[in-house]
Design an enzyme around this catalytic site. Structure first.
Site, PDB file in Angstrom:
ATOM      1  N   ARG A 142       0.809  -1.225   0.000  1.00  0.00           N
ATOM      2  CA  ARG A 142       0.000   0.000   0.000  1.00  0.00           C
ATOM      3  C   ARG A 142       0.844   1.277   0.000  1.00  0.00           C
ATOM      4  NH1 ARG A 142      -5.349  -0.856   0.240  1.00  0.00           N
ATOM      5  NH2 ARG A 142      -6.160  -2.745   1.245  1.00  0.00           N
ATOM      6  N   ASP A 173      -7.293   5.232  -5.938  1.00  0.00           N
ATOM      7  CA  ASP A 173      -6.147   6.044  -5.504  1.00  0.00           C
ATOM      8  C   ASP A 173      -4.885   5.672  -6.283  1.00  0.00           C
ATOM      9  OD1 ASP A 173      -7.509   7.559  -3.716  1.00  0.00           O
ATOM     10  OD2 ASP A 173      -7.051   6.296  -1.974  1.00  0.00           O
ATOM     11  N   LYS A 199      -8.700  -2.335 -10.490  1.00  0.00           N
ATOM     12  CA  LYS A 199      -8.798  -3.443  -9.534  1.00  0.00           C
ATOM     13  C   LYS A 199      -9.509  -3.006  -8.260  1.00  0.00           C
ATOM     14  CE  LYS A 199      -6.790  -3.272  -6.108  1.00  0.00           C
ATOM     15  NZ  LYS A 199      -6.063  -3.031  -4.873  1.00  0.00           N
ATOM     16  N   ILE A 201     -11.998  -5.388  -5.062  1.00  0.00           N
ATOM     17  CA  ILE A 201     -13.225  -6.153  -4.784  1.00  0.00           C
ATOM     18  C   ILE A 201     -14.349  -5.194  -4.390  1.00  0.00           C
ATOM     19  CG2 ILE A 201     -12.046  -8.274  -4.074  1.00  0.00           C
ATOM     20  CD1 ILE A 201     -12.870  -7.437  -1.125  1.00  0.00           C
ATOM     21  N   ASP A 202     -13.999  -4.003  -3.902  1.00  0.00           N
ATOM     22  CA  ASP A 202     -15.011  -3.071  -3.380  1.00  0.00           C
ATOM     23  C   ASP A 202     -15.996  -2.603  -4.449  1.00  0.00           C
ATOM     24  OD1 ASP A 202     -13.471  -3.371  -1.163  1.00  0.00           O
ATOM     25  OD2 ASP A 202     -12.733  -1.319  -1.083  1.00  0.00           O
ATOM     26  N   TYR A 240     -31.327 -18.995  15.065  1.00  0.00           N
ATOM     27  CA  TYR A 240     -30.340 -17.914  15.143  1.00  0.00           C
ATOM     28  C   TYR A 240     -30.618 -16.798  14.146  1.00  0.00           C
ATOM     29  CZ  TYR A 240     -27.228 -21.170  17.599  1.00  0.00           C
ATOM     30  OH  TYR A 240     -26.684 -22.050  18.489  1.00  0.00           O
ATOM     31  N   MET A 247     -17.024  -6.895   3.615  1.00  0.00           N
ATOM     32  CA  MET A 247     -15.995  -5.929   3.224  1.00  0.00           C
ATOM     33  C   MET A 247     -16.503  -4.972   2.153  1.00  0.00           C
ATOM     34  SD  MET A 247     -12.138  -7.152   2.700  1.00  0.00           S
ATOM     35  CE  MET A 247     -11.043  -7.192   4.125  1.00  0.00           C
ATOM     36  N   TYR A 424     -11.688 -11.284   3.954  1.00  0.00           N
ATOM     37  CA  TYR A 424     -10.459 -11.948   3.511  1.00  0.00           C
ATOM     38  C   TYR A 424     -10.761 -13.304   2.860  1.00  0.00           C
ATOM     39  CZ  TYR A 424      -8.536  -8.117   6.120  1.00  0.00           C
ATOM     40  OH  TYR A 424      -8.246  -6.840   6.545  1.00  0.00           O
ATOM     41  N   GLU A 425     -11.916 -13.885   3.189  1.00  0.00           N
ATOM     42  CA  GLU A 425     -12.290 -15.200   2.617  1.00  0.00           C
ATOM     43  C   GLU A 425     -12.427 -15.148   1.097  1.00  0.00           C
ATOM     44  OE1 GLU A 425     -13.662 -13.646   5.058  1.00  0.00           O
ATOM     45  OE2 GLU A 425     -14.014 -14.976   6.757  1.00  0.00           O
ATOM     46  N   GLY A 426     -12.728 -13.958   0.571  1.00  0.00           N
ATOM     47  CA  GLY A 426     -13.048 -13.878  -0.856  1.00  0.00           C
ATOM     48  C   GLY A 426     -12.009 -13.161  -1.696  1.00  0.00           C
ATOM     49  N   ARG A 427     -11.073 -12.477  -1.037  1.00  0.00           N
ATOM     50  CA  ARG A 427     -10.192 -11.595  -1.817  1.00  0.00           C
ATOM     51  C   ARG A 427      -9.164 -12.340  -2.675  1.00  0.00           C
ATOM     52  NH1 ARG A 427      -7.793  -6.579   1.411  1.00  0.00           N
ATOM     53  NH2 ARG A 427      -6.379  -8.219   2.085  1.00  0.00           N
TER      54      ARG A 427
HETATM   55  P1  FBP Z   1      -8.388  -1.970  -2.163  1.00  0.00           P
HETATM   56  O1  FBP Z   1      -9.286  -0.780  -2.186  1.00  0.00           O
HETATM   57  O2  FBP Z   1      -6.950  -1.632  -2.076  1.00  0.00           O
HETATM   58  O3  FBP Z   1      -8.677  -2.905  -3.305  1.00  0.00           O
HETATM   59  O4  FBP Z   1      -8.692  -2.805  -0.835  1.00  0.00           O
HETATM   60  C1  FBP Z   1      -9.929  -3.336  -0.571  1.00  0.00           C
HETATM   61  C2  FBP Z   1     -10.085  -3.873   0.833  1.00  0.00           C
HETATM   62  O5  FBP Z   1     -10.248  -5.276   0.769  1.00  0.00           O
HETATM   63  C3  FBP Z   1     -11.257  -3.228   1.559  1.00  0.00           C
HETATM   64  O6  FBP Z   1     -12.470  -3.849   1.237  1.00  0.00           O
HETATM   65  C4  FBP Z   1     -10.855  -3.367   3.002  1.00  0.00           C
HETATM   66  O7  FBP Z   1     -11.437  -2.366   3.818  1.00  0.00           O
HETATM   67  C5  FBP Z   1      -9.370  -3.191   2.950  1.00  0.00           C
HETATM   68  O8  FBP Z   1      -8.959  -3.601   1.658  1.00  0.00           O
HETATM   69  C6  FBP Z   1      -8.640  -3.981   4.006  1.00  0.00           C
HETATM   70  O9  FBP Z   1      -7.310  -3.617   3.986  1.00  0.00           O
HETATM   71  P2  FBP Z   1      -6.105  -4.570   4.405  1.00  0.00           P
HETATM   72  O10 FBP Z   1      -5.885  -5.504   3.269  1.00  0.00           O
HETATM   73  O11 FBP Z   1      -4.960  -3.637   4.527  1.00  0.00           O
HETATM   74  O12 FBP Z   1      -6.489  -5.279   5.648  1.00  0.00           O
END
Ligand code: FBP
Length: 551
Positions: A142, A173, A199, A201-202, A240, A247, A424-427
């Site tokens: 980053r 960015d 790029k 996932i957001d 439940y 994310m 993190y499961e999907g990234r």
């Molecule tokens: P990018 O905008 O760099 O693609 O990151 C997306 C993201 O997965 C967000 O959804 C999340 O808030 C953030 O990264 C988590 O950051 P880190 O990987 O530093 O834990």
């Protein structure tokens, strides 16, 4: 290295390409472009890259006679499924322009360029990563590329390696910075081109010319599979409520897409909360009422989707967070004082330093959440929303509200809630066919833009709800996506972030269905991503794209 049977089969998958990318390419120049807003300011800041035309690729140009050249590639920011295919598409594209072309990967993100950390990406090395998830081929980071000394270091490294172009694979960015770099390199006559690839996932890097950012498709499909599985469990045991945070940082595109795929009982959309200026108490009340209504029908179970960035969109929380960001900014006297205090005394001290209204809001928060809000900021000075357990906050507050409703005789059910956070499961999941094809096409497109001497462009592939051979590849000047925004007290040129629009087709669809989904149990269970089988299952795009494109 042992690899799974799926990975072995996936290694043989040949990504589908737009027709124009299958042979020699003709570049068609479109109209000159303008930035989305603040044209005069952006022109002043980008005199060399402003106004360039849109580029569309068509079949049938002359075969390349380009002299051999070298290219460097950078993965920037959070992982997103398909990054490896952008690189393999770029690699293959460069080799088909001239087999002598070389591709270097800068290691660990943009920092690799500045520190001169790199490796040559050879055919064998790239082959091992085709159609796989993750960014581990060269790593990501980053570090922000925004200072001139970094740009100058980049020139030194590129000159050493004979690199004539850099491809930056990143979010809004990183692509903003790619454009600043392209402008600087033109101004200084370095001869180094810079090309971006969309790029994240957001899903918040999209506009008229960039239909979606890569990774969004796969990540949403993974989360939707998990949500569907949870819904089946909830509907089986019927005991439940599952509060699921998703994310997406600021934007709620992921939450919205997952809702469209799974039809949960409650979906919160941050952008709507902000627009309607909903307070935390109102959100809690909205959720509690749905839970009570379902309980009246004997359904003491359900699912609620909560976007990661929600907390920052609730007006009173936003004010509080802004005050905390200022108070605890890194390197300030206040931050030092805060850190020097015993942990048990810190929250009281914070209350004394912020406005009375914010101190009240802060005081009402469960202690765990209040502590999370005072954790270290990210490199941009913002609270790290992925670390705030909004799902737990809401469970605690909804529980209290339900107790009040019970007292008043308005709730007769039982509330037992579980919390989840999917991110993190999907990234790094193996890219879906869509992402595998889209990313490979983006990489190929970047190679053609470079081969044609372009700089300051983002690779673009459009018409993505049609079959892949009808996709339209080309280039979009990054300046076209820019406007001026206040960032850390200064006006800066940035690519406009795409938040969920309440007048968009995907949101309107959710709004038209959510009351029904709240009360009825209308769950959909999408199941896992399918890599082999009928195209109607394997090549499906997101509901968001389908609705946006009127399908
Ligand atoms: P990018 O905008 O760099 O693609 O990151 C997306 C993201 O997965 C967000 O959804 C999340 O808030 C953030 O990264 C988590 O950051 P880190 O990987 O530093 O834990």
């Amino acid at each position: 290295m042992t690899i799974s049977a799926l990975q072995q089969e996936r290694a043989n998958y040949a990504p589908k390409l737009p027709k124009a990318l299958k042979g020699a390419v003709k570049i068609v120049e479109g109209k000159k472009t303008e930035s989305v807003a603040d044209q005069a300011e952006i022109l002043k800041l980008f005199p060399n890259t402003y106004g360039m035309p849109l580029l569309t690729f068509e079949e049938g140009g002359a075969a390349s006679t380009a002299q051999a050249f070298n290219v460097g590639v950078i993965l920037s920011g959070g992982q997103a499924p398909g990054g490896h295919n952008v690189i393999s598409g770029l690699f293959d594209g460069l080799k088909s322009l001239n087999p002598e072309n070389k591709l270097y990967g800068f290691l660990g993100g943009p920092g690799g360029l500045v520190d001169g950390e790199y490796m040559e990406l050879t055919a064998d090395y790239v082959d091992a990563y085709r159609n796989t998830g993750g960014f581990d081929i060269i790593g990501s980071g980053r570090t922000k590329l925004e200072e001139e000394w970094q740009f100058d270091k980049g020139v030194e490294v590129c000159n050493k390696l004979g690199i004539k172009a850099i491809v930056i694979i990143g979010g809004d960015d990183s692509n903003t910075n790619a454009c600043v770099l392209a402008e600087y390199y033109l101004q200084k006559n370095t001869g180094i081109q810079v090309i971006g690839a969309p790029k994240t996932i957001d899903g918040d890097l999209k506009n008229e010319m960039i239909e979606t950012s890569f990774g969004f498709d796969t990540a949403c499909k993974v989360y939707s599979e998990l949500i569907g599985n949870i819904q089946r469990d909830a509907n089986s045991a019927k005991k439940y409520w599952h509060f699921i945070k998703l994310m997406g940082r600021s934007a709620s595109h992921i939450g919205l897409e997952c809702a469209l795929q799974t039809q949960p009982n409650i979906t919160l959309i941050s952008e709507e909360v902000a627009e309607k200026e909903m307070t935390l108490a109102e959100i809690v009340d909205y959720m509690a009422k749905i839970i009570a209504k379902r309980a009246d029908n004997g359904n003491n179970f359900g699912t609620a989707l909560i976007p990661e960035g929600l907390i920052e969109f609730i007006p009173e929380m936003k004010v509080l967070i802004d005050e905390l960001n200022d108070l605890l900014a890194e390197g300030t006297e206040n931050e030092k004082t805060f850190k020097s205090l015993k942990k048990k005394d810190r929250l009281e001290w914070v209350k004394g330093q912020i406005s009375a209204d914010s101190a009240k809001v802060f005081g009402l928060l469960p202690e765990g959440i209040a502590k999370q809000l005072t954790l270290d900021r990210d490199p941009h000075g913002n609270v790290q929303v992925s670390k705030i357990e909004t799902e737990k906050l809401l469970i605690e507050m909804v529980e209290k509200r339900l107790a009040e409703l019970k007292e008043a005789g308005k709730y007769k059910g039982k509330f037992s809630a579980l919390n989840h956070f999917f991110g993190y499961e999907g990234r790094c999941a193996a890219p879906s066919n869509f992402d595998a094809d889209y990313c490979y096409s983006l990489g190929n497109t970047a190679a053609i833009l470079i081969g044609n001497g372009k700089t300051g462009y983002m690779a673009s592939v459009r018409n993505t709800t049609a079959p892949a051979d009808q996709w339209i590849a080309g280039g979009v000047p990054v300046t076209m996506m820019m406007n001026m925004e206040r960032r850390h007290g200064h006006m800066k040129p940035v690519i406009q972030k795409a938040l969920v629009r309440l007048d968009s087709a995907p949101f309107k669809y959710l709004a038209s269905k959510r009351e029904e989904w709240a009360v009825e149990t209308a769950y959909v269970y999408p199941g896992p991503i399918q890599y082999f089988g009928p195209s109607s299952v394997c090549d499906q795009t997101t509901r968001t794209l389908q609705l946006e494109q009127g399908k």
